[in-house]
Motif scaffolding. Structure first.
Motif, mmCIF file in Angstrom:
data_model
loop_
_atom_site.group_PDB
_atom_site.id
_atom_site.type_symbol
_atom_site.label_atom_id
_atom_site.label_comp_id
_atom_site.label_asym_id
_atom_site.label_seq_id
_atom_site.Cartn_x
_atom_site.Cartn_y
_atom_site.Cartn_z
ATOM 1 N N ASN A 27 -8.113 2.937 -5.596
ATOM 2 C CA ASN A 27 -6.977 2.206 -4.983
ATOM 3 C C ASN A 27 -7.522 1.152 -4.046
ATOM 4 O O ASN A 27 -8.410 1.429 -3.217
ATOM 5 C CB ASN A 27 -6.119 3.213 -4.207
ATOM 6 C CG ASN A 27 -5.256 2.548 -3.147
ATOM 7 O OD1 ASN A 27 -5.438 2.788 -1.958
ATOM 8 N ND2 ASN A 27 -4.299 1.713 -3.596
ATOM 9 N N VAL B 42 -3.738 0.237 -8.105
ATOM 10 C CA VAL B 42 -4.296 1.546 -8.464
ATOM 11 C C VAL B 42 -4.855 1.432 -9.882
ATOM 12 O O VAL B 42 -4.184 0.901 -10.777
ATOM 13 C CB VAL B 42 -3.217 2.654 -8.419
ATOM 14 C CG1 VAL B 42 -3.812 4.007 -8.808
ATOM 15 C CG2 VAL B 42 -2.583 2.735 -7.033
ATOM 16 N N PHE C 254 0.829 -1.209 0.000
ATOM 17 C CA PHE C 254 0.000 0.000 0.000
ATOM 18 C C PHE C 254 0.863 1.258 0.000
ATOM 19 O O PHE C 254 0.564 2.238 -0.695
ATOM 20 C CB PHE C 254 -0.928 -0.003 1.215
ATOM 21 C CG PHE C 254 -1.686 1.281 1.354
ATOM 22 C CD1 PHE C 254 -1.328 2.229 2.300
ATOM 23 C CD2 PHE C 254 -2.753 1.574 0.506
ATOM 24 C CE1 PHE C 254 -2.027 3.438 2.413
ATOM 25 C CE2 PHE C 254 -3.457 2.774 0.601
ATOM 26 C CZ PHE C 254 -3.081 3.710 1.556
ATOM 27 N N VAL C 255 1.937 1.235 0.758
ATOM 28 C CA VAL C 255 2.777 2.442 0.867
ATOM 29 C C VAL C 255 3.353 2.820 -0.500
ATOM 30 O O VAL C 255 3.399 3.998 -0.871
ATOM 31 C CB VAL C 255 3.897 2.241 1.907
ATOM 32 C CG1 VAL C 255 4.896 3.379 1.857
ATOM 33 C CG2 VAL C 255 3.295 2.104 3.309
ATOM 34 N N GLU C 256 3.756 1.790 -1.262
ATOM 35 C CA GLU C 256 4.258 2.068 -2.626
ATOM 36 C C GLU C 256 3.131 2.643 -3.495
ATOM 37 O O GLU C 256 3.335 3.604 -4.252
ATOM 38 C CB GLU C 256 4.760 0.768 -3.259
ATOM 39 C CG GLU C 256 6.041 0.225 -2.642
ATOM 40 C CD GLU C 256 7.256 1.088 -2.968
ATOM 41 O OE1 GLU C 256 7.974 1.447 -2.031
ATOM 42 O OE2 GLU C 256 7.433 1.429 -4.149
ATOM 43 N N ALA C 257 1.949 2.050 -3.377
ATOM 44 C CA ALA C 257 0.820 2.533 -4.173
ATOM 45 C C ALA C 257 0.493 3.976 -3.803
ATOM 46 O O ALA C 257 0.273 4.836 -4.672
ATOM 47 C CB ALA C 257 -0.393 1.636 -3.938
ATOM 48 N N TRP C 258 0.480 4.255 -2.500
ATOM 49 C CA TRP C 258 0.152 5.599 -2.031
ATOM 50 C C TRP C 258 1.189 6.621 -2.526
ATOM 51 O O TRP C 258 0.855 7.731 -2.933
ATOM 52 C CB TRP C 258 0.060 5.605 -0.499
ATOM 53 C CG TRP C 258 -0.269 6.942 0.056
ATOM 54 C CD1 TRP C 258 0.565 7.809 0.693
ATOM 55 C CD2 TRP C 258 -1.541 7.596 -0.020
ATOM 56 N NE1 TRP C 258 -0.104 8.959 1.035
ATOM 57 C CE2 TRP C 258 -1.410 8.868 0.609
ATOM 58 C CE3 TRP C 258 -2.789 7.249 -0.555
ATOM 59 C CZ2 TRP C 258 -2.461 9.765 0.708
ATOM 60 C CZ3 TRP C 258 -3.840 8.151 -0.449
ATOM 61 C CH2 TRP C 258 -3.670 9.388 0.177
ATOM 62 N N GLY C 259 2.462 6.219 -2.486
ATOM 63 C CA GLY C 259 3.504 7.127 -2.954
ATOM 64 C C GLY C 259 3.320 7.464 -4.424
ATOM 65 O O GLY C 259 3.452 8.624 -4.834
ATOM 66 N N TYR D 135 -5.512 -1.431 -1.645
ATOM 67 C CA TYR D 135 -4.219 -1.908 -1.096
ATOM 68 C C TYR D 135 -3.067 -1.564 -2.037
ATOM 69 O O TYR D 135 -2.693 -0.401 -2.132
ATOM 70 C CB TYR D 135 -4.288 -3.405 -0.744
ATOM 71 C CG TYR D 135 -2.994 -3.894 -0.130
ATOM 72 C CD1 TYR D 135 -2.249 -4.903 -0.721
ATOM 73 C CD2 TYR D 135 -2.482 -3.282 1.014
ATOM 74 C CE1 TYR D 135 -1.045 -5.312 -0.187
ATOM 75 C CE2 TYR D 135 -1.270 -3.687 1.563
ATOM 76 C CZ TYR D 135 -0.551 -4.711 0.948
ATOM 77 O OH TYR D 135 0.654 -5.097 1.472
ATOM 78 N N ASN D 136 -2.522 -2.549 -2.788
ATOM 79 C CA ASN D 136 -1.345 -2.258 -3.624
ATOM 80 C C ASN D 136 -1.697 -2.017 -5.087
ATOM 81 O O ASN D 136 -0.804 -1.968 -5.937
ATOM 82 C CB ASN D 136 -0.335 -3.409 -3.518
ATOM 83 C CG ASN D 136 -0.879 -4.710 -4.110
ATOM 84 O OD1 ASN D 136 -2.079 -4.967 -4.043
ATOM 85 N ND2 ASN D 136 -0.012 -5.520 -4.707
ATOM 86 N N MET E 248 0.449 7.371 -6.036
ATOM 87 C CA MET E 248 -0.741 8.239 -6.160
ATOM 88 C C MET E 248 -0.399 9.676 -5.794
ATOM 89 O O MET E 248 -0.870 10.631 -6.412
ATOM 90 C CB MET E 248 -1.861 7.706 -5.272
ATOM 91 C CG MET E 248 -2.427 6.392 -5.762
ATOM 92 S SD MET E 248 -3.731 5.748 -4.699
ATOM 93 C CE MET E 248 -5.076 6.833 -5.164
ATOM 94 N N ASN E 249 0.475 9.838 -4.818
ATOM 95 C CA ASN E 249 0.866 11.192 -4.421
ATOM 96 C C ASN E 249 1.587 11.914 -5.568
ATOM 97 O O ASN E 249 1.350 13.095 -5.837
ATOM 98 C CB ASN E 249 1.783 11.087 -3.204
ATOM 99 C CG ASN E 249 1.706 12.333 -2.360
ATOM 100 O OD1 ASN E 249 0.625 12.810 -2.038
ATOM 101 N ND2 ASN E 249 2.865 12.882 -2.049
#
Ligand code: HBI
Length: 97
Positions: free
Chosen positions: A63, A68, A38-43, A65-66, A45-46
């Motif tokens: 999104n 997008v 998720f953190v990679e996905a969120w980064g 979890y991982n 998306m940012n």
């Protein structure tokens, strides 16, 4: 008012942006992404959000979890425009195509 892509431009766009697919029933393009977590996905998306703000052109996205999902289309002309192509190119550059 931004112009819709012409048919030849649309053919060229999907040929170039080969990771993007047509969308049933919409003049749009979509691409799915899967990241380590998720953190990679969120980064990701940012970074896309910053691109969208810079371009003043925003995705329709989700999104889980991982994963997008990004759909690009232009609200102003109710279809694909050069803005979608520009944003798709920039997004592809984030993930190295
Ligand atoms: N994003 N996808 C998309 N389509 C638009 O027409 C659009 C946008 N972001 C901002 C924006 N238009 C502004 O130019 C105003 O039209 C809201």
């Amino acid at each position: 008012m931004i112009a819709k892509l012409t048919d030849p431009e649309r053919v060229a766009a999907f040929a170039e942006l080969s990771a993007w697919q047509k969308v049933d029933g919409r003049d749009a393009m979509q691409r799915s992404f899967r990241f380590k977590d998720f953190v990679e996905a969120w980064g990701f998306m940012n970074r896309v959000a910053l691109l969208a703000e810079k371009q003043d052109h925003h995705p329709e996205w989700s999104n889980v979890y991982n994963r997008v999902e990004i759909l690009l289309t232009t609200h102003d002309c109710k279809g694909l425009s050069a803005r979608d192509v520009t944003l798709a190119r920039a997004i592809d550059a984030l993930v190295g195509k």
